[in-house]
Scaffold this active site. Structure first.
Site, PDB file in Angstrom:
ATOM      1  N   ASP A 106       0.841  -1.200   0.000  1.00  0.00           N
ATOM      2  CA  ASP A 106       0.000   0.000   0.000  1.00  0.00           C
ATOM      3  C   ASP A 106       0.879   1.254   0.000  1.00  0.00           C
ATOM      4  OD1 ASP A 106      -2.298   1.539   0.214  1.00  0.00           O
ATOM      5  OD2 ASP A 106      -3.006   0.608   2.066  1.00  0.00           O
ATOM      6  N   ASP A 154     -11.182   1.655  -2.710  1.00  0.00           N
ATOM      7  CA  ASP A 154     -11.738   1.395  -1.378  1.00  0.00           C
ATOM      8  C   ASP A 154     -13.259   1.455  -1.395  1.00  0.00           C
ATOM      9  OD1 ASP A 154      -9.403   0.878  -0.083  1.00  0.00           O
ATOM     10  OD2 ASP A 154      -9.137   2.896   0.723  1.00  0.00           O
TER      11      ASP A 154
HETATM   12  C1  DGJ Z   1      -5.856   1.825   2.154  1.00  0.00           C
HETATM   13  C2  DGJ Z   1      -6.275   0.601   1.396  1.00  0.00           C
HETATM   14  O1  DGJ Z   1      -6.865   0.962   0.184  1.00  0.00           O
HETATM   15  C3  DGJ Z   1      -7.231  -0.216   2.258  1.00  0.00           C
HETATM   16  O2  DGJ Z   1      -7.683  -1.333   1.553  1.00  0.00           O
HETATM   17  C4  DGJ Z   1      -6.520  -0.622   3.524  1.00  0.00           C
HETATM   18  O3  DGJ Z   1      -5.453  -1.482   3.222  1.00  0.00           O
HETATM   19  C5  DGJ Z   1      -6.013   0.612   4.263  1.00  0.00           C
HETATM   20  N1  DGJ Z   1      -5.220   1.438   3.400  1.00  0.00           N
HETATM   21  C6  DGJ Z   1      -5.214   0.212   5.471  1.00  0.00           C
HETATM   22  O4  DGJ Z   1      -4.641   1.288   6.097  1.00  0.00           O
END
Ligand code: DGJ
Length: 679
Positions: free
Chosen positions: A447, A508
């Site tokens: 990420d 998300d």
């Molecule tokens: C952003 C990601 O898009 C989410 O799926 C998750 O992993 C969060 N970060 C965790 O902090």
């Protein structure tokens, strides 16, 4: 022949297109043709057009893809042709390098072209070399410029968005102006994505000429699309945003990322087919690797995780057929009794060890449990970031990306590590390598949750190169490791990331109704096997929208299926239905991931891998009309297709001309049809 040449002319041929370069009377390499296939004799009849890499100087007043300043402050390039090299063959494809230089100054410029016999993509990039003994300042070095042939009108297609709303397709008239698509954020961005398409305003999903290009770069980028009063159009693009310069020392060279172009005369659908094939065959690091059904605990737990709860979730996930269990953020950092670590957004990033309060015996008990349940194990990491409240920051405050006399901007309570530093990249590699090697980890979700802010000119490019280098080394050391790319969702989806990852966490936003548009935009260039898609809870955590479980599945099953809901709250009936749908997904997975994707009218998508056909129809709201039969594409007109659920047979020609009937009850929100050609 993929590459043919005669003095001053080069012709590149792909299965359904051709690209020709000709030296102009001024010695500049110029585009002569980008479109349908030609013979060398036909190419010979074409005049030289716009420059392959527009420079400054002389009577040039358009966008310069190459801007340099020599030691005496002189700028621009006067082209001199030095020679060319052709490597490769008709089987593996060919690499043409047209070697150019400045007529006076010690600057060599190589223009690279890569074509393959099984792809319509033309890969292009540029190398600069300083052969003198003083520095040259590079203000901009684009990978390539692409010119489209003159047409009456032009239309621009691209995507825009924001967090939770990535990949929204925009199709607008191209202004007679310079239109800049860009990211200045140090990642490819969710507000834009580094690809572009132009058509003459007449292309449809299935017909008409479309010219497109996508950049293999995961940092800041800029594509400037130009249309002039005279009726010319095209674009120049490459890494970096404006105002960032590069010092090219004596003997040094600068190589740009590839900017790959694809032409199709078969409309936007045709251009997407070609991109999907190209990415699957030639971009992905492990072509053909099966994407496991993932369970990811993020939406279920956020930071509130424990070993017992993860074990319980794993049991339920295994029960519905999940193949790989991923523990997301919140598992790491902290010192027993002294520092809580990553139990929220504000602390612990950078401290890559299992949180001793949450995992007193490390990750092994959880991983063993997951493996006993028949699943592989994966872990979330964010290697480029650090919370100021972390042991890493307390030990190495100098590793943070910042500039003297400037505030270090915190976003989501975090700073970035200066990944352009080799010692930082080395540290990150060691931490990740140790995690993967000692914990039987099959999957990393990598990420990146904030943009680059305070960074000097020398940071932007080496930062991304070091991210790539760490990923490449990890993959080489652990060949079975699968990586999912993520930047707060789809903020870093591009051909550079896809060369090192199996899939991208698309967004998300997991609301199935909204996800359809996000996936529609993602799929314009990137294939379904790379499109991470979870089934989460209802009502949706982000939008509050309630949706039926089958609808959520049918939307996610059109990509790389994952489950991201709180299974502890799913009813036995939900779990039973989920299990059936996961089983069904595993049957259609090869068709969705390896087949040809066709966008159909009326909220439907078809995947075809002969003899199999899969059709998803969605009705996100009751306002959407879905009662009409849906007309399928690309079938054998003489073929007979059997519906795998009802046994009923259909003629290919009728499926394409009259469509597949959809006798839906009024309250249905989605349907999955599986057909097999039986004659
Ligand atoms: C952003 C990601 O898009 C989410 O799926 C998750 O992993 C969060 N970060 C965790 O902090």
């Amino acid at each position: 022949m993929t590459i043919e040449t005669e003095p001053g002319l080069w012709l590149l041929t792909t299965p359904s297109s051709a690209y020709a370069v000709r030296l102009g009377p001024d010695g500049a390499p110029r585009c002569a043709h980008w479109g349908p296939r030609l013979t060398l004799g036909q190419a010979r009849a074409l005049p030289a057009g716009p420059e392959e890499l527009p420079v400054e100087g002389g009577g040039r007043f358009g966008v310069a893809g190459l801007q340099v300043r020599y030691g005496d402050a002189v700028r621009g390039v006067e082209w001199r042709h030095v020679g060319h090299d052709i490597e490769g063959d008709d089987v593996d494809g060919g690499h043409l390098t047209i070697r150019m230089a400045d007529r006076h100054y010690p600057l060599e410029i190589d223009l690279h072209y890569l074509v393959r016999p099984d792809s319509d993509a033309v890969g292009r990039w540029t190398t600069l070399r300083n052969t003198g003994d003083g520095p040259i300042t590079v203000l901009r070095c684009d990978s390539a410029a692409w010119a489209v042939p003159r047409r009456e009108d032009y239309r621009l297609t691209h995507v825009t968005g924001e967090w939770g709303a990535e990949f929204q397709v925009r199709r607008t008239a191209l202004a007679v102006a310079e239109t800049v698509l860009t990211s200045r954020r140090g990642h490819s961005g969710y507000h834009a994505n580094p690809w572009v398409m132009l058509d003459a305003g007449d292309a449809t999903e299935d017909r008409g000429e479309v010219w497109s290009a996508a950049l293999a770069w995961s940092g800041s980028w800029r594509i400037t699309v130009e249309r002039d009063h005279d009726g010319r159009a095209g674009w120049s693009g490459g890494f970096g945003h404006e105002g960032v310069t590069w010092r090219l020392g004596p003997g040094e060279s600068l190589e740009t990322p590839a900017f790959t172009g694809i032409y199709s005369a078969e409309g936007f659908g045709g251009v997407s087919h070609r991109w999907h094939d190209h990415v699957r065959r030639h971009v992905l690091p492990a072509p053909g690797r099966v994407r496991p059904v993932v369970y990811n605990s993020w939406e279920a737990t956020e930071f509130d995780i424990s070993q017992d709860q993860q074990m319980e979730l794993a049991e339920l996930a295994a029960g519905i057929g999940v193949e790989l269990f991923v523990m997301d953020d919140g598992w790491f950092g902290g010192r027993a009794g002294a520092f809580a670590g990553r139990t929220g957004e504000t602390a612990g990033l950078g401290d890559w060890w299992p949180n001793p309060d949450r995992f007193p015996d490390g990750l092994t008990p959880l991983i063993d449990h997951v493996k006993r349940l028949g699943m592989a194990f994966g872990l979330w990491v964010e290697p480029e970031s650090v919370n100021p409240d972390s042991e890493l920051y307390r030990t190495h405050p100098e590793w943070v990306l910042r500039q003297p006399n400037r505030r270090a901007t915190e976003i989501r309570d975090q700073l970035l590590l200066d990944f352009s530093r080799d010692d930082v990249a080395e540290w990150a590699y060691d931490r990740l390598d140790e995690l993967v090697a000692h914990n039987d980890i099959a999957f990393l979700k990598w990420d990146m949750n904030r943009p680059i802010t305070e960074a000097g000119d020398e940071v932007w490019v080496p930062y991304i190169r070091n991210v790539y280098a760490v990923m490449d080394r990890l993959r080489a050391a652990h060949p079975h490791l699968t990586i999912e790319g993520c930047a707060s969702g789809g903020g870093r989806a591009d051909l550079g990331m896809l060369a090192r990852t199996e899939q991208i966490w698309t967004s998300d936003n997991t609301d199935a109704a909204q996800r359809i548009a996000i996936q529609h935009g993602y799929g314009q260039v990137y294939p379904a096997c790379t499109m991470g898609a979870w089934v989460t809870d209802s009502p949706n955590a982000l939008t509050g929208r309630p949706t039926p479980l089958a609808f959520r599945f049918h939307v996610a099953m059109s990509g790389a299926l994952g489950i991201g809901g709180d299974l502890l709250r799913w009813s036995p009936a939900d779990l039973e239905q989920a299990k059936r749908l996961v089983e069904q997904y595993k049957l259609i997975r090869p068709v969705v991931h390896e087949g040809r994707m066709d966008r159909l009218a009326d909220w439907a998508v078809q995947y075809t891998l002969d003899p199999h056909v899969v059709v998803f129809s969605w009705r996100p709201t009751t306002l959407v009309r879905v009662t009409a039969p849906v007309r399928l594409k690309g079938l054998d007109p003489d073929g007979v297709y059997r519906d795998e659920d009802t046994g009923k047979t259909h003629h290919g020609t009728l499926l394409m001309s009259h469509g597949l009937p959809r006798p839906w009850p009024f309250d249905a929100t989605s349907e999955l049809k599986r057909l097999t050609r039986v004659g």
